[in-house]
Design a protein around this motif. Structure first.
Motif, PDB file in Angstrom:
ATOM      1  N   LEU A 167       0.832  -1.200   0.000  1.00 57.94           N
ATOM      2  CA  LEU A 167       0.000   0.000   0.000  1.00 57.94           C
ATOM      3  C   LEU A 167       0.870   1.255   0.000  1.00 57.94           C
ATOM      4  O   LEU A 167       0.618   2.196  -0.764  1.00 57.94           O
ATOM      5  CB  LEU A 167      -0.934  -0.007   1.208  1.00 57.94           C
ATOM      6  N   LEU A 168       1.883   1.276   0.858  1.00 62.52           N
ATOM      7  CA  LEU A 168       2.790   2.432   0.902  1.00 62.52           C
ATOM      8  C   LEU A 168       3.436   2.657  -0.464  1.00 62.52           C
ATOM      9  O   LEU A 168       3.602   3.803  -0.906  1.00 62.52           O
ATOM     10  CB  LEU A 168       3.879   2.200   1.961  1.00 62.52           C
ATOM     11  N   TYR A 169       3.791   1.583  -1.147  1.00 62.97           N
ATOM     12  CA  TYR A 169       4.376   1.685  -2.484  1.00 62.97           C
ATOM     13  C   TYR A 169       3.404   2.361  -3.446  1.00 62.97           C
ATOM     14  O   TYR A 169       3.778   3.271  -4.188  1.00 62.97           O
ATOM     15  CB  TYR A 169       4.768   0.292  -2.977  1.00 62.97           C
ATOM     16  N   GLN A 170       2.148   1.907  -3.425  1.00 63.59           N
ATOM     17  CA  GLN A 170       1.161   2.505  -4.334  1.00 63.59           C
ATOM     18  C   GLN A 170       0.854   3.959  -3.977  1.00 63.59           C
ATOM     19  O   GLN A 170       0.430   4.738  -4.832  1.00 63.59           O
ATOM     20  CB  GLN A 170      -0.115   1.660  -4.358  1.00 63.59           C
ATOM     21  N   GLN A 171       1.077   4.325  -2.722  1.00 67.45           N
ATOM     22  CA  GLN A 171       0.875   5.709  -2.300  1.00 67.45           C
ATOM     23  C   GLN A 171       2.085   6.590  -2.619  1.00 67.45           C
ATOM     24  O   GLN A 171       2.047   7.804  -2.381  1.00 67.45           O
ATOM     25  CB  GLN A 171       0.590   5.761  -0.797  1.00 67.45           C
ATOM     26  N   TYR A 208       7.804   5.695  -0.770  1.00 69.61           N
ATOM     27  CA  TYR A 208       8.806   4.674  -1.026  1.00 69.61           C
ATOM     28  C   TYR A 208       9.782   4.472   0.133  1.00 69.61           C
ATOM     29  O   TYR A 208      10.096   3.339   0.508  1.00 69.61           O
ATOM     30  CB  TYR A 208       9.575   5.018  -2.301  1.00 69.61           C
ATOM     31  N   LYS A 209      10.284   5.549   0.698  1.00 67.07           N
ATOM     32  CA  LYS A 209      11.278   5.428   1.767  1.00 67.07           C
ATOM     33  C   LYS A 209      10.675   4.800   3.029  1.00 67.07           C
ATOM     34  O   LYS A 209      11.333   4.021   3.722  1.00 67.07           O
ATOM     35  CB  LYS A 209      11.883   6.792   2.082  1.00 67.07           C
ATOM     36  N   GLU A 210       9.420   5.126   3.307  1.00 62.97           N
ATOM     37  CA  GLU A 210       8.751   4.512   4.458  1.00 62.97           C
ATOM     38  C   GLU A 210       8.542   3.020   4.219  1.00 62.97           C
ATOM     39  O   GLU A 210       8.707   2.200   5.133  1.00 62.97           O
ATOM     40  CB  GLU A 210       7.416   5.203   4.710  1.00 62.97           C
ATOM     41  N   ALA A 211       8.192   2.667   2.975  1.00 62.26           N
ATOM     42  CA  ALA A 211       8.027   1.246   2.635  1.00 62.26           C
ATOM     43  C   ALA A 211       9.344   0.501   2.814  1.00 62.26           C
ATOM     44  O   ALA A 211       9.371  -0.602   3.373  1.00 62.26           O
ATOM     45  CB  ALA A 211       7.526   1.114   1.198  1.00 62.26           C
ATOM     46  N   ILE A 212      10.441   1.105   2.351  1.00 63.06           N
ATOM     47  CA  ILE A 212      11.765   0.488   2.477  1.00 63.06           C
ATOM     48  C   ILE A 212      12.128   0.282   3.945  1.00 63.06           C
ATOM     49  O   ILE A 212      12.705  -0.743   4.323  1.00 63.06           O
ATOM     50  CB  ILE A 212      12.840   1.355   1.792  1.00 63.06           C
ATOM     51  N   SER A 213      11.773   1.241   4.805  1.00 61.92           N
ATOM     52  CA  SER A 213      12.144   1.141   6.222  1.00 61.92           C
ATOM     53  C   SER A 213      11.498  -0.072   6.887  1.00 61.92           C
ATOM     54  O   SER A 213      12.098  -0.708   7.760  1.00 61.92           O
ATOM     55  CB  SER A 213      11.759   2.424   6.961  1.00 61.92           C
ATOM     56  N   ILE A 214      10.281  -0.418   6.465  1.00 66.17           N
ATOM     57  CA  ILE A 214       9.613  -1.609   6.999  1.00 66.17           C
ATOM     58  C   ILE A 214      10.183  -2.865   6.354  1.00 66.17           C
ATOM     59  O   ILE A 214      10.419  -3.881   7.019  1.00 66.17           O
ATOM     60  CB  ILE A 214       8.092  -1.524   6.778  1.00 66.17           C
TER      61      ILE A 214
END
Length: 292
Positions: A220-224, A227-233
């Motif tokens: 979901l973060l990717y589609q939003q 990107y950097k927040e998605a990578i952190s998870i």
């Protein structure tokens, strides 16, 4: 029990030996059901480790002994058929996967419906790969029915919801996925906090269902475009996977991270990571994880 405990604590070789001994003892005493259950648990561990061929062989071994004195299949065989269905789905043998899953669901229903909602989730992915949107929805509806029917815990409901969110994202329905994330109280901060705490735990597989929730949230973060927040998870999920040698999960996470790195303009790093995933996947024949 000691074998499962060792497997869950990461002592793979010792755990396998304990379970193999339990299988032999169960066969010798005529306790077929216990032997089959142990073999299916062992096969599931092999899948988690990315050893698909070894898992398939173990499931087939379970099927050979899961028969009554007249040679007719026992309902416990359904668990092995469902496991084989998921392996064949990953190998992109979709027709074999569908037939195995349907047979597993049918056999399991003769015994208990408590454990077959995952069979319907696997079936939903097969139907989606076949381009059957209605079949995908029907399989998910059955998974929901069973998860809600056995309401001793909310984990089953959360697991189905996380997979449903993944399907919404595959279909481009980001609004529905955002609603799911809000209902579950998912945020970057609480995901990172939970995963950081999990790094200190002594068991690699006890949070498998929760992990699906985190992966769907990353998608979901990717589609939003976050990107950097998605990578952190993803980094935390990958660290857990590498620590416990959860190869099948690591391949999936590497692919997802490579896609996001490309969006960040890190083409070389993305290609290197994708190459690593391909190298890890080749020997065991992983396909759907890339195709999906």
């Amino acid at each position: 029990l000691s074998g499962l405990a060792r497997l869950l604590s990461g002592e793979w070789e010792a755990g396998h030996q304990d379970l193999d001994q339990l299988v032999r003892l169960s066969k010798a005493t005529g306790n077929v059901m216990l032997a089959v259950m142990v073999m299916c648990n062992l096969a599931e561990i092999f899948v988690i480790q990315g050893k698909l061929h070894k898992a398939s062989a173990t499931y087939h071994q379970a099927l050979r002994i899961a028969v009554d004195k007249q040679g007719k299949p026992l309902p416990i065989a359904g668990e092995a058929w469902i496991g084989l269905g998921e392996i064949h789905r990953e190998w992109n043998d979709l027709e074999i996967a569908e037939n195995s899953l349907l047979r597993g669901i049918e056999e399991s229903q003769k015994w208990s419906e408590t454990g077959i909602f995952e069979g319907y989730i696997f079936l939903a992915y097969v139907k989606f790969a076949q381009g059957d949107q209605e079949g995908t929805r029907q399989a998910l509806d059955e998974a929901w029915r069973l998860a809600r029917q056995f309401d001793a815990t909310e984990l089953d409901d959360q697991f189905v919801a996380a997979h449903e969110a993944h399907f919404w994202l595959l279909q481009g329905n980001r609004i529905a996925a955002e609603r799911w994330a809000a209902e579950q109280g998912l945020s970057v901060e609480n995901c990172r906090k939970e995963l950081t705490a999990r790094l200190d735990l002594a068991t690699p597989v006890s949070h498998r269902r929760r992990t699906q929730e985190h992966i769907s949230f990353v998608r979901l973060l990717y589609q939003q475009g976050r990107y950097k927040e998605a990578i952190s998870i993803l980094e935390l999920l990958l660290e857990i996977s590498r620590r416990w040698n959860l190869v099948g999960r690591e391949i999936k996470l590497d692919i997802l991270k490579a896609i996001i790195l490309q969006e960040l303009g890190k083409q070389t790093e993305a290609l290197n990571l994708l190459g690593k995933a391909l190298s890890m996947a080749e020997a065991e024949g992983f396909k759907r994880v890339f195709l999906d």
